[in-house]
Design an enzyme around this catalytic site. Structure first.
Site, short mmCIF file in Angstrom:
data_model
loop_
_atom_site.label_atom_id
_atom_site.label_comp_id
_atom_site.label_asym_id
_atom_site.label_seq_id
_atom_site.Cartn_x
_atom_site.Cartn_y
_atom_site.Cartn_z
N CYS A 19 0.87 -1.18 0.00
CA CYS A 19 0.00 0.00 0.00
C CYS A 19 0.90 1.23 0.00
O CYS A 19 2.07 1.13 -0.36
CB CYS A 19 -0.99 -0.03 1.17
SG CYS A 19 -0.26 0.18 2.81
N ARG A 25 -3.57 -0.56 5.35
CA ARG A 25 -4.15 -1.61 4.51
C ARG A 25 -3.27 -2.83 4.33
O ARG A 25 -3.71 -3.95 4.59
CB ARG A 25 -4.51 -1.03 3.13
CG ARG A 25 -5.59 0.04 3.21
CD ARG A 25 -5.79 0.72 1.88
NE ARG A 25 -4.61 1.53 1.55
CZ ARG A 25 -4.40 2.09 0.37
NH1 ARG A 25 -5.27 1.91 -0.61
NH2 ARG A 25 -3.34 2.81 0.15
N ASP A 131 -8.36 3.56 1.18
CA ASP A 131 -7.46 3.96 2.26
C ASP A 131 -8.28 4.56 3.40
O ASP A 131 -8.89 5.61 3.23
CB ASP A 131 -6.44 4.97 1.75
CG ASP A 131 -5.31 5.22 2.73
OD1 ASP A 131 -5.44 4.85 3.91
OD2 ASP A 131 -4.29 5.79 2.30
#
Length: 169
Positions: A19, A25, A131
């Protein structure tokens, strides 16, 4: 990528999850996927790592909200320390799975062994993992739900790739 590519080394598999900062994440996916692999008895054959395309958080633990969401669901987020993706090493992994299209561009775009994490999501294949960093707790819970079901699908896809033909005899 709707399926996982074959292992580079028979009976072993290396997955890199990517990420932006490696604090929300990809570490959530890392913790969940490792747990699901252990539950399936594949943890001795599959190595999972995670990283971020940016280096701002290198060495830091995961975001407190991501860690709290994982802990509330029974996962252990305490071992994670952020690291930066090494774009000189994509060949070290059987597959690199990124969380969104910006991450995909940062690691060099789609290729045989590079795709979106949710390419294997049974509910919304090919979608991004949003996100949650700038939002509230519900965003982290939404990410966890996506990651859990996609991790189940990844484990199911790995099973036949790692089956030892001698075990079937």
């Amino acid at each position: 990528m709707r399926t996982l590519p074959p292992p580079r080394v028979p009976g072993r598999y290396r997955i890199e999850l990517v990420c932006l900062g490696n604090i929300c994440r990809s570490p959530t996916a890392h913790v969940v996927l490792e747990s699901h692999l252990a539950d399936a008895g594949l943890d001795d054959r599959v190595e999972v790592t995670s990283s971020g395309t940016g280096g701002w958080h290198v060495g830091n633990p995961m975001d407190d909200r991501a860690a709290a969401t994982l802990a509330a669901a029974g996962y252990d987020p305490t071992r994670h320390r952020a690291r930066q993706y090494d774009d000189a090493r994509p060949g070290a992994y059987d597959v690199v799975l990124v969380m969104d299209m910006a991450n995909l561009a940062d690691v060099g775009g789609r290729a045989e062994r590079i795709g979106l994490f949710r390419d294997l999501d049974p509910v919304d294949p090919g979608a991004e993992v949003p996100d949650p960093y700038y939002g509230g707790a519900d965003g982290f819970e939404e990410v966890l739900a996506m990651v859990e079901r996609t991790s189940d699908a990844i484990v199911a896809a790995l099973q036949p790739l790692l089956d030892d033909p001698q075990d079937r005899a």
